[in-house]
Design a protein around this motif. Structure first.
Motif, PDB file in Angstrom:
ATOM      1  N   TRP A 162       0.755  -1.224   0.017  1.00 42.60           N
ATOM      2  CA  TRP A 162      -0.018   0.191   0.128  1.00 42.60           C
ATOM      3  C   TRP A 162       0.720   1.182   0.029  1.00 42.60           C
ATOM      4  O   TRP A 162       0.461   2.313  -0.471  1.00 42.60           O
ATOM      5  CB  TRP A 162      -0.966   0.041   1.311  1.00 42.60           C
ATOM      6  CG  TRP A 162      -2.011   0.897   1.199  1.00 42.60           C
ATOM      7  CD1 TRP A 162      -1.918   2.219   1.860  1.00 42.60           C
ATOM      8  CD2 TRP A 162      -3.200   1.208   0.492  1.00 42.60           C
ATOM      9  NE1 TRP A 162      -2.988   2.984   1.622  1.00 42.60           N
ATOM     10  CE2 TRP A 162      -3.976   2.287   0.796  1.00 42.60           C
ATOM     11  CE3 TRP A 162      -3.688   0.376  -0.521  1.00 42.60           C
ATOM     12  CZ2 TRP A 162      -5.218   2.425   0.245  1.00 42.60           C
ATOM     13  CZ3 TRP A 162      -4.969   0.456  -1.170  1.00 42.60           C
ATOM     14  CH2 TRP A 162      -5.621   1.465  -0.658  1.00 42.60           C
ATOM     15  N   ASP A 163       1.934   1.207   0.771  1.00 41.62           N
ATOM     16  CA  ASP A 163       2.783   2.500   1.061  1.00 41.62           C
ATOM     17  C   ASP A 163       3.399   2.843  -0.447  1.00 41.62           C
ATOM     18  O   ASP A 163       3.747   3.786  -0.731  1.00 41.62           O
ATOM     19  CB  ASP A 163       3.753   2.373   2.098  1.00 41.62           C
ATOM     20  CG  ASP A 163       3.196   2.257   3.357  1.00 41.62           C
ATOM     21  OD1 ASP A 163       1.962   2.743   3.610  1.00 41.62           O
ATOM     22  OD2 ASP A 163       3.912   1.956   4.473  1.00 41.62           O
ATOM     23  N   LEU A 164       4.030   1.947  -1.253  1.00 43.75           N
ATOM     24  CA  LEU A 164       4.598   1.854  -2.418  1.00 43.75           C
ATOM     25  C   LEU A 164       3.657   2.229  -3.615  1.00 43.75           C
ATOM     26  O   LEU A 164       3.969   2.680  -4.589  1.00 43.75           O
ATOM     27  CB  LEU A 164       5.304   0.679  -2.806  1.00 43.75           C
ATOM     28  CG  LEU A 164       6.707   0.470  -1.800  1.00 43.75           C
ATOM     29  CD1 LEU A 164       7.174  -0.763  -2.339  1.00 43.75           C
ATOM     30  CD2 LEU A 164       7.591   1.563  -2.132  1.00 43.75           C
ATOM     31  N   ALA A 165       2.387   1.712  -3.631  1.00 44.27           N
ATOM     32  CA  ALA A 165       1.536   1.637  -4.627  1.00 44.27           C
ATOM     33  C   ALA A 165       1.088   3.078  -4.983  1.00 44.27           C
ATOM     34  O   ALA A 165       1.009   3.767  -4.062  1.00 44.27           O
ATOM     35  CB  ALA A 165       0.156   0.867  -4.276  1.00 44.27           C
ATOM     36  N   THR A 166       0.342   3.144  -6.168  1.00 47.70           N
ATOM     37  CA  THR A 166       0.023   4.480  -6.943  1.00 47.70           C
ATOM     38  C   THR A 166      -1.652   4.251  -6.689  1.00 47.70           C
ATOM     39  O   THR A 166      -2.315   3.379  -6.941  1.00 47.70           O
ATOM     40  CB  THR A 166       0.287   4.354  -8.227  1.00 47.70           C
ATOM     41  OG1 THR A 166       1.776   4.563  -8.331  1.00 47.70           O
ATOM     42  CG2 THR A 166      -0.174   5.886  -8.861  1.00 47.70           C
ATOM     43  N   PRO A 167      -2.359   5.408  -6.236  1.00 50.96           N
ATOM     44  CA  PRO A 167      -3.774   5.389  -6.186  1.00 50.96           C
ATOM     45  C   PRO A 167      -4.369   5.337  -7.409  1.00 50.96           C
ATOM     46  O   PRO A 167      -3.591   5.715  -8.613  1.00 50.96           O
ATOM     47  CB  PRO A 167      -4.194   6.903  -5.452  1.00 50.96           C
ATOM     48  CG  PRO A 167      -3.073   7.306  -4.657  1.00 50.96           C
ATOM     49  CD  PRO A 167      -1.855   6.649  -5.359  1.00 50.96           C
ATOM     50  N   HIS A 168      -5.785   4.642  -7.580  1.00 49.24           N
ATOM     51  CA  HIS A 168      -6.252   4.252  -8.892  1.00 49.24           C
ATOM     52  C   HIS A 168      -6.334   5.540  -9.824  1.00 49.24           C
ATOM     53  O   HIS A 168      -5.800   5.549 -11.051  1.00 49.24           O
ATOM     54  CB  HIS A 168      -7.489   3.858  -8.791  1.00 49.24           C
ATOM     55  CG  HIS A 168      -8.276   3.272 -10.056  1.00 49.24           C
ATOM     56  ND1 HIS A 168      -7.797   2.554 -10.801  1.00 49.24           N
ATOM     57  CD2 HIS A 168      -9.325   4.179 -10.640  1.00 49.24           C
ATOM     58  CE1 HIS A 168      -8.580   2.568 -11.893  1.00 49.24           C
ATOM     59  NE2 HIS A 168      -9.351   3.471 -11.792  1.00 49.24           N
ATOM     60  N   ASP A 169      -6.572   6.605  -9.137  1.00 53.67           N
ATOM     61  CA  ASP A 169      -6.883   7.879 -10.110  1.00 53.67           C
ATOM     62  C   ASP A 169      -5.615   8.435 -10.525  1.00 53.67           C
ATOM     63  O   ASP A 169      -5.587   9.282 -11.462  1.00 53.67           O
ATOM     64  CB  ASP A 169      -7.674   9.056  -9.348  1.00 53.67           C
ATOM     65  CG  ASP A 169      -7.077   9.608  -8.211  1.00 53.67           C
ATOM     66  OD1 ASP A 169      -5.935   8.811  -7.739  1.00 53.67           O
ATOM     67  OD2 ASP A 169      -7.418  10.306  -7.769  1.00 53.67           O
ATOM     68  N   GLN A 170      -4.532   7.982 -10.105  1.00 50.20           N
ATOM     69  CA  GLN A 170      -3.371   8.470 -10.908  1.00 50.20           C
ATOM     70  C   GLN A 170      -2.153   7.319 -11.602  1.00 50.20           C
ATOM     71  O   GLN A 170      -1.295   7.408 -11.800  1.00 50.20           O
ATOM     72  CB  GLN A 170      -2.208   8.880  -9.514  1.00 50.20           C
ATOM     73  CG  GLN A 170      -2.958   9.918  -8.794  1.00 50.20           C
ATOM     74  CD  GLN A 170      -2.103  10.303  -7.338  1.00 50.20           C
ATOM     75  OE1 GLN A 170      -0.737  10.063  -7.387  1.00 50.20           O
ATOM     76  NE2 GLN A 170      -2.745  10.779  -6.325  1.00 50.20           N
ATOM     77  N   PHE A 171      -2.868   6.108 -11.489  1.00 50.02           N
ATOM     78  CA  PHE A 171      -2.443   4.967 -12.279  1.00 50.02           C
ATOM     79  C   PHE A 171      -3.143   4.725 -13.671  1.00 50.02           C
ATOM     80  O   PHE A 171      -4.111   4.534 -13.548  1.00 50.02           O
ATOM     81  CB  PHE A 171      -2.391   3.753 -11.456  1.00 50.02           C
ATOM     82  CG  PHE A 171      -1.681   2.510 -11.838  1.00 50.02           C
ATOM     83  CD1 PHE A 171      -0.478   2.443 -11.686  1.00 50.02           C
ATOM     84  CD2 PHE A 171      -2.377   1.595 -12.719  1.00 50.02           C
ATOM     85  CE1 PHE A 171       0.433   1.529 -12.134  1.00 50.02           C
ATOM     86  CE2 PHE A 171      -1.351   0.716 -13.021  1.00 50.02           C
ATOM     87  CZ  PHE A 171      -0.111   0.480 -12.863  1.00 50.02           C
ATOM     88  N   SER A 172      -2.267   4.698 -14.896  1.00 47.37           N
ATOM     89  CA  SER A 172      -2.771   4.335 -16.095  1.00 47.37           C
ATOM     90  C   SER A 172      -2.098   3.058 -16.466  1.00 47.37           C
ATOM     91  O   SER A 172      -0.888   2.681 -16.419  1.00 47.37           O
ATOM     92  CB  SER A 172      -2.582   5.189 -17.036  1.00 47.37           C
ATOM     93  OG  SER A 172      -1.284   5.755 -16.969  1.00 47.37           O
ATOM     94  N   VAL A 173      -3.012   2.351 -17.343  1.00 48.56           N
ATOM     95  CA  VAL A 173      -2.562   1.204 -18.008  1.00 48.56           C
ATOM     96  C   VAL A 173      -2.330   1.331 -19.487  1.00 48.56           C
ATOM     97  O   VAL A 173      -2.702   2.269 -20.079  1.00 48.56           O
ATOM     98  CB  VAL A 173      -3.336  -0.103 -17.770  1.00 48.56           C
ATOM     99  CG1 VAL A 173      -3.439  -0.253 -16.294  1.00 48.56           C
ATOM    100  CG2 VAL A 173      -4.661   0.229 -18.100  1.00 48.56           C
TER     101      VAL A 173
END
Length: 174
Positions: free
Chosen positions: A163-174
């Protein structure tokens, strides 16, 4: 035999404070003829304004549980470039968020330094772990549950590290 939605629903409804879910696979088996997946492949995307078309009854349960104050978080570890399944999943994740889940994404290359359990899991109120075991093709095999404090602590630590390393959904693109 797969765990029924009703038994999982009963379990998640019993949560008092937190439920976290760590997903680590790039593919979860869905039949090629799955109507939603086929529609997505053909360019259909869910309409943010048409909530009735979203994944029911799961999102109703999410709203119910988060509405009573439970914090529901999901973290997904994904390869880059993402698999077709992850692109599909990403396309409708906004519905989970609208229902009350918090979701973050972690590129697999950033997870190399983390100690992670061997299977996806849910952790309920920091005490009950449900491991979801899949075969190599992403078909669900079985579910294991434990309330062993050492295992629950290991899963809690692993989830928080992701969680600490991960990117929030609204900032992550595929």
């Amino acid at each position: 035999m797969a765990q029924s939605l009703s038994s999982f629903t009963d379990l998640i409804r019993s949560v008092e404070r937190t439920a976290v879910h760590l997903e680590m696979r790039d593919v979860y088996a869905i039949p090629n003829e799955d109507e939603r997946f086929v529609a997505w492949r053909n360019g259909h995307r869910l309409d943010p304004d048409n909530r009735e078309s979203w994944w029911r009854p799961w999102l109703d349960v999410v709203q119910e549980v988060t509405g009573k104050g439970v914090r529901l978080r999901r973290a997904r570890i994904v390869s880059e470039p993402p698999s077709e399944y992850i692109r599909y999943e990403h396309s409708f994740t906004f519905t989970n968020i609208a229902a009350g889940e918090e979701i973050r994404w972690l590129p697999r290359r950033l997870a190399s330094k983390l100690a992670l359990p061997g299977n996806d899991f849910w952790l309920f109120d920091g005490r009950l772990v449900q491991f979801n075991v899949f075969d190599g093709d992403g078909h669900w095999v079985h579910t294991d549950q434990t309330d062993d404090p050492t295992t629950a602590g290991l899963c809690a630590d692993a989830f928080e590290a992701v969680w600490d390393l991960a990117t929030p959904h609204d900032q992550f693109s595929v």
